[in-house]
Write an enzyme that holds these catalytic residues in place. Structure first.
Site, PDB file in Angstrom:
ATOM      1  CE  LYS A 119      -3.639  -1.997   2.923  1.00  6.27           C
ATOM      2  NZ  LYS A 119      -4.342  -1.825   4.233  1.00  6.27           N
ATOM      3  N   GLY A 120       2.104   1.119   0.464  1.00 11.60           N
ATOM      4  CA  GLY A 120       2.914   2.291   0.802  1.00 11.60           C
ATOM      5  C   GLY A 120       3.152   3.291  -0.303  1.00 11.60           C
TER       6      GLY A 120
ATOM      7  CD  GLU B 295       8.549  -1.132  -2.845  1.00 16.89           C
ATOM      8  OE1 GLU B 295       7.659  -0.436  -2.323  1.00 16.89           O
ATOM      9  OE2 GLU B 295       8.891  -2.222  -2.379  1.00 16.89           O
ATOM     10  CG  ASP B 296       6.814   1.977   0.496  1.00 15.89           C
ATOM     11  OD1 ASP B 296       7.521   1.061   0.008  1.00 15.89           O
ATOM     12  OD2 ASP B 296       6.156   1.808   1.547  1.00 15.89           O
TER      13      ASP B 296
ATOM     14  CG  ASP C  42      14.732  -1.773   4.732  1.00 15.03           C
ATOM     15  OD1 ASP C  42      15.853  -1.324   4.961  1.00 15.03           O
ATOM     16  OD2 ASP C  42      14.032  -2.319   5.616  1.00 15.03           O
TER      17      ASP C  42
ATOM     18  CG  PHE D 135       9.883   2.409  11.346  1.00 15.48           C
ATOM     19  CD1 PHE D 135       9.962   1.230  10.621  1.00 15.48           C
ATOM     20  CD2 PHE D 135       8.629   2.940  11.633  1.00 15.48           C
ATOM     21  CE1 PHE D 135       8.814   0.588  10.184  1.00 15.48           C
ATOM     22  CE2 PHE D 135       7.473   2.304  11.199  1.00 15.48           C
ATOM     23  CZ  PHE D 135       7.569   1.125  10.472  1.00 15.48           C
TER      24      PHE D 135
ATOM     25  CG  ASP E  48       1.859   0.901   7.443  1.00 17.08           C
ATOM     26  OD1 ASP E  48       2.854   0.698   6.724  1.00 17.08           O
ATOM     27  OD2 ASP E  48       1.342   0.007   8.140  1.00 17.08           O
TER      28      ASP E  48
ATOM     29  NE  ARG F 266      -1.400   2.282   4.865  1.00 16.51           N
ATOM     30  CZ  ARG F 266      -0.401   1.438   4.586  1.00 16.51           C
ATOM     31  NH1 ARG F 266       0.636   1.869   3.925  1.00 16.51           N
ATOM     32  NH2 ARG F 266      -0.449   0.180   4.974  1.00 16.51           N
TER      33      ARG F 266
HETATM   34  P1  5GP Z   1      12.662  -4.647   1.609  1.00 14.47           P
HETATM   35  O1  5GP Z   1      12.198  -5.906   0.992  1.00 14.47           O
HETATM   36  O2  5GP Z   1      13.414  -3.740   0.668  1.00 14.47           O
HETATM   37  O3  5GP Z   1      13.431  -4.889   2.875  1.00 14.47           O
HETATM   38  O4  5GP Z   1      11.359  -3.953   2.111  1.00 14.47           O
HETATM   39  C1  5GP Z   1      10.810  -2.810   1.632  1.00 14.47           C
HETATM   40  C2  5GP Z   1       9.537  -2.599   2.376  1.00 14.47           C
HETATM   41  O5  5GP Z   1       9.801  -2.613   3.799  1.00 14.47           O
HETATM   42  C3  5GP Z   1       8.926  -1.257   2.095  1.00 14.47           C
HETATM   43  O6  5GP Z   1       8.111  -1.279   0.944  1.00 14.47           O
HETATM   44  C4  5GP Z   1       8.154  -1.014   3.372  1.00 14.47           C
HETATM   45  O7  5GP Z   1       6.915  -1.653   3.297  1.00 14.47           O
HETATM   46  C5  5GP Z   1       8.979  -1.703   4.457  1.00 14.47           C
HETATM   47  N1  5GP Z   1       9.808  -0.712   5.151  1.00 14.47           N
HETATM   48  C6  5GP Z   1      11.146  -0.576   5.109  1.00 14.47           C
HETATM   49  N2  5GP Z   1      11.548   0.478   5.863  1.00 14.47           N
HETATM   50  C7  5GP Z   1      10.419   0.999   6.396  1.00 14.47           C
HETATM   51  C8  5GP Z   1      10.158   2.127   7.240  1.00 14.47           C
HETATM   52  O8  5GP Z   1      11.036   2.883   7.670  1.00 14.47           O
HETATM   53  N3  5GP Z   1       8.840   2.371   7.538  1.00 14.47           N
HETATM   54  C9  5GP Z   1       7.829   1.588   7.090  1.00 14.47           C
HETATM   55  N4  5GP Z   1       6.593   1.879   7.466  1.00 14.47           N
HETATM   56  N5  5GP Z   1       8.037   0.521   6.283  1.00 14.47           N
HETATM   57  C10 5GP Z   1       9.306   0.243   5.941  1.00 14.47           C
END
Ligand code: 5GP
Length: 172
Positions: free
Chosen positions: A40-41, A96-97, A100, A149, A156, A162
């Protein structure tokens, strides 16, 4: 107590989104783009970004589930919702939001590449590039952030926050 500190204000975000949209419009000039937002992000970012593009685009969304806690990305990823269109031969931009660990976007890029798009690029609103578990470079990045974070601008904390127009850091 939960305190939110503004990391990027609405004004800073608006400016950066317009800059990104200009670069993307230039890169795809004369073409048509399929924008795939990751729910959703990314829904707020997608909504703002596409309205600043000066090229035609169609929009679709995917949703993935990754199993683990809210703050730690885990290894197991699968589609909860796939796109509803054929991307074969198209120019695709995944939006993508946050990238990470890189696991989610690597999963998506791999799945979409199998469907033979003409091109496939990634636009990440936020890039936590120092937390990668798997090497991945997004083609377009809004802001590079640290380990904190973040919430707001579609992102969210347990489905809350959000709606915040700014990107904020939560401090306990
Ligand atoms: P990855 O697979 O790259 O580790 O994960 C990416 C996803 O992790 C993002 O789309 C998001 O949903 C979540 N995520 C990573 N860092 C944060 C953060 O600081 N805040 C939030 N709410 N979600 C995060």
């Amino acid at each position: 107590m939960k305190i939110r500190k503004v990391l990027y204000s609405k004004e800073e975000i608006d400016k950066r989104v317009r800059e990104l949209a200009d670069i993307i419009s230039r890169d795809y000039q004369g073409g048509e783009l399929i924008v795939i937002g990751v729910l959703k992000g990314a829904f707020v970012f997608v909504a703002d970004l596409i309205r600043c593009l000066s090229i035609p685009c169609v929009v679709d969304f995917v949703r993935v589930a990754s199993y683990g806690s809210a703050t730690v990305s885990s290894e197991k990823i699968e589609f909860k919702k796939d796109v509803e269109m054929d991307i074969k031969g198209k120019d695709v931009l995944i939006v993508e939001d946050i990238v990470d660990t890189g696991l989610t976007i690597s999963f998506l890029a791999e799945k979409f590449k199998e469907r033979s798009p003409n091109s496939l690029k990634v636009c990440a609103f936020l890039d936590k590039k120092h937390r990668r578990k798997i090497a991945f470079d997004a083609d377009y990045v809004g802001f590079t952030v640290g380990e904190e974070f973040v919430v707001g601008y579609g992102i969210d904390f347990n489905e809350m926050d959000r709606f915040l127009p700014d990107v904020c850091v939560i401090e306990e």
